[in-house]
Design a protein around this motif. Structure first.
Motif, PDB file in Angstrom:
ATOM      1  N   ALA A 186       0.830  -1.202   0.000  1.00  0.00           N
ATOM      2  CA  ALA A 186       0.000   0.000   0.000  1.00  0.00           C
ATOM      3  C   ALA A 186       0.867   1.256   0.000  1.00  0.00           C
ATOM      4  CB  ALA A 186      -0.923   0.014   1.220  1.00  0.00           C
ATOM      5  N   VAL A 187       0.522   2.189  -0.882  1.00  0.00           N
ATOM      6  CA  VAL A 187       1.194   3.480  -0.965  1.00  0.00           C
ATOM      7  C   VAL A 187       0.557   4.448   0.025  1.00  0.00           C
ATOM      8  CG1 VAL A 187       1.610   5.487  -2.438  1.00  0.00           C
ATOM      9  CG2 VAL A 187       1.907   3.172  -3.358  1.00  0.00           C
ATOM     10  N   ASP A 188       1.282   4.817   1.037  1.00  0.00           N
ATOM     11  CA  ASP A 188       0.909   5.781   2.082  1.00  0.00           C
ATOM     12  C   ASP A 188      -0.127   5.250   3.063  1.00  0.00           C
ATOM     13  OD1 ASP A 188       1.355   8.257   3.356  1.00  0.00           O
ATOM     14  OD2 ASP A 188      -0.439   9.101   2.426  1.00  0.00           O
ATOM     15  N   ILE A 189      -1.233   4.673   2.562  1.00  0.00           N
ATOM     16  CA  ILE A 189      -2.299   4.175   3.426  1.00  0.00           C
ATOM     17  C   ILE A 189      -3.117   3.162   2.623  1.00  0.00           C
ATOM     18  CG2 ILE A 189      -3.824   6.081   2.749  1.00  0.00           C
ATOM     19  CD1 ILE A 189      -4.979   6.038   5.593  1.00  0.00           C
ATOM     20  N   PRO A 190      -3.561   2.067   3.224  1.00  0.00           N
ATOM     21  CA  PRO A 190      -4.415   1.150   2.479  1.00  0.00           C
ATOM     22  C   PRO A 190      -5.696   1.850   2.019  1.00  0.00           C
ATOM     23  CG  PRO A 190      -3.585   0.081   4.469  1.00  0.00           C
ATOM     24  CD  PRO A 190      -3.229   1.543   4.573  1.00  0.00           C
ATOM     25  N   SER A 191      -6.020   1.712   0.762  1.00  0.00           N
ATOM     26  CA  SER A 191      -7.191   2.391   0.208  1.00  0.00           C
ATOM     27  C   SER A 191      -8.454   1.995   0.959  1.00  0.00           C
ATOM     28  CB  SER A 191      -7.342   2.053  -1.279  1.00  0.00           C
ATOM     29  OG  SER A 191      -6.315   2.648  -2.026  1.00  0.00           O
ATOM     30  N   GLY A 192      -9.249   3.017   1.304  1.00  0.00           N
ATOM     31  CA  GLY A 192     -10.501   2.797   2.012  1.00  0.00           C
ATOM     32  C   GLY A 192     -10.399   2.955   3.513  1.00  0.00           C
ATOM     33  N   LEU A 193      -9.169   2.977   4.051  1.00  0.00           N
ATOM     34  CA  LEU A 193      -8.986   3.101   5.497  1.00  0.00           C
ATOM     35  C   LEU A 193      -9.107   4.566   5.917  1.00  0.00           C
ATOM     36  CD1 LEU A 193      -8.177   1.185   7.911  1.00  0.00           C
ATOM     37  CD2 LEU A 193      -5.882   2.142   7.678  1.00  0.00           C
ATOM     38  N   ASN A 194      -9.768   4.817   7.028  1.00  0.00           N
ATOM     39  CA  ASN A 194      -9.844   6.165   7.575  1.00  0.00           C
ATOM     40  C   ASN A 194      -8.503   6.501   8.217  1.00  0.00           C
ATOM     41  OD1 ASN A 194     -10.298   8.294   9.656  1.00  0.00           O
ATOM     42  ND2 ASN A 194     -12.394   8.185   8.906  1.00  0.00           N
ATOM     43  N   GLY A 202     -16.202   0.663   4.688  1.00  0.00           N
ATOM     44  CA  GLY A 202     -16.568  -0.091   3.497  1.00  0.00           C
ATOM     45  C   GLY A 202     -15.421  -1.000   3.116  1.00  0.00           C
ATOM     46  N   ASP A 203     -15.215  -1.209   1.832  1.00  0.00           N
ATOM     47  CA  ASP A 203     -14.119  -2.047   1.359  1.00  0.00           C
ATOM     48  C   ASP A 203     -12.781  -1.370   1.646  1.00  0.00           C
ATOM     49  OD1 ASP A 203     -15.446  -4.346  -0.162  1.00  0.00           O
ATOM     50  OD2 ASP A 203     -16.452  -2.593  -1.023  1.00  0.00           O
ATOM     51  N   VAL A 204     -11.831  -2.142   2.163  1.00  0.00           N
ATOM     52  CA  VAL A 204     -10.499  -1.634   2.496  1.00  0.00           C
ATOM     53  C   VAL A 204      -9.454  -2.624   2.004  1.00  0.00           C
ATOM     54  CG1 VAL A 204      -8.911  -0.971   4.357  1.00  0.00           C
ATOM     55  CG2 VAL A 204     -11.342  -0.445   4.561  1.00  0.00           C
ATOM     56  N   ILE A 205      -8.391  -2.097   1.417  1.00  0.00           N
ATOM     57  CA  ILE A 205      -7.274  -2.941   1.009  1.00  0.00           C
ATOM     58  C   ILE A 205      -6.634  -3.578   2.242  1.00  0.00           C
ATOM     59  CG2 ILE A 205      -4.853  -2.807   0.260  1.00  0.00           C
ATOM     60  CD1 ILE A 205      -6.635  -3.006  -2.121  1.00  0.00           C
ATOM     61  N   LYS A 206      -6.410  -4.880   2.174  1.00  0.00           N
ATOM     62  CA  LYS A 206      -5.690  -5.584   3.235  1.00  0.00           C
ATOM     63  C   LYS A 206      -4.248  -5.750   2.773  1.00  0.00           C
ATOM     64  CE  LYS A 206      -5.984  -9.395   6.520  1.00  0.00           C
ATOM     65  NZ  LYS A 206      -5.831  -8.452   7.656  1.00  0.00           N
ATOM     66  N   ALA A 207      -3.385  -4.878   3.259  1.00  0.00           N
ATOM     67  CA  ALA A 207      -2.000  -4.837   2.802  1.00  0.00           C
ATOM     68  C   ALA A 207      -1.113  -5.770   3.620  1.00  0.00           C
ATOM     69  CB  ALA A 207      -1.471  -3.412   2.879  1.00  0.00           C
TER      70      ALA A 207
END
Length: 245
Positions: A186-194, A202-207
């Motif tokens: 993940a670049v900087d933060i997993p997409s979808g994570l607050n 909702g959907d969040v990348i599990k890095a």
């Protein structure tokens, strides 16, 4: 590069997403660092973290690593475009970029780095790089097949500026990436994570590995956030958040 451990975190500042945005403006408007240079520094730092990690993965013998980069239309995607260029041109890594929006969606530095990538594809022979745009009618089977044929996925879809639940097509792309079974960087933060709370609405990348840039966002180190972040590394963009103010 600095690996974040529970012990080292006790001596490190953590920041809200708004503080990180203020820092970016300070670096550009007060210190005079061009934002494209900050993005280029980010790409260099991301590559410095990503390449050794890729080399540690169990790639089948005789196969050349193949990297799939998922790039959104914001600055997180711009970092992804710049990273893809570096992986292909400096490390000679096969890098397949999927630009997850229509061609006219990008603005500013993200658009600039996308255009550089397109120019390199035209001008540099034998560059191990592809670029595909997902238009409004996109094929899930096509994208999932690309994921399955890659050894690793780089998530550069959504950054700290995204709010609320990921909207289409990002929610489905995130779901497909998680379902692919491929290790995700993940670049900087997993997409979808607050980035402030670490909550997943909702959907969040599990890095498996997250390289956060300039400063640690507080949502990455909450108990809720840690479930999605994997191993956390702090990447350098030439100026650390907290050193200047």
């Amino acid at each position: 590069m600095r690996v974040i451990t529970e012990e080292s975190l006790k001596q490190m500042p953590v920041f809200t997403c708004q503080q990180m945005r203020d820092f970016d403006r300070y670096a550009v408007d007060v210190l005079g660092i061009p934002s494209m240079i900050l993005m280029e520094n980010a790409a260099r730092s991301l590559a410095d973290v990503f390449v050794p990690w890729l080399e540690s993965l169990p790639i089948p013998e005789g196969e050349k690593p193949r990297v799939l980069l998922l790039c959104g239309k914001g600055n997180n995607g711009g970092d992804g475009f710049a990273l893809a260029r570096r992986l292909a041109s400096v490390y000679n890594l096969r890098s397949d970029v999927v630009a997850c929006a229509s061609r006219d969606s990008w603005r500013g530095d993200a658009k600039g780095n996308r255009l550089i990538l397109e120019n390199m594809l035209k001008e540099v022979p034998n560059l191990p790089l592809t670029l595909t745009f997902l238009e409004s009618e996109w094929d899930e089977n096509f994208l999932f097949t690309k994921m399955q044929s890659s050894h690793v996925i780089i998530d550069a879809l959504l950054g700290t500026g995204a709010t609320g639940m990921p909207r289409p097509p990002y929610n489905r792309i995130i779901s497909l990436a998680n379902a692919s079974g491929k290790p995700i960087f993940a670049v900087d933060i997993p997409s979808g994570l607050n980035g402030d709370t670490g909550a997943a609405s909702g959907d969040v990348i599990k890095a498996e590995l997250t390289c956060t840039l300039a400063g640690v966002k507080q949502g990455l180190v909450t108990p809720a956030g840690q479930a999605w972040v994997g191993r956390l590394v702090l990447g350098d963009i030439g100026l650390a958040c907290g050193q200047t103010q």
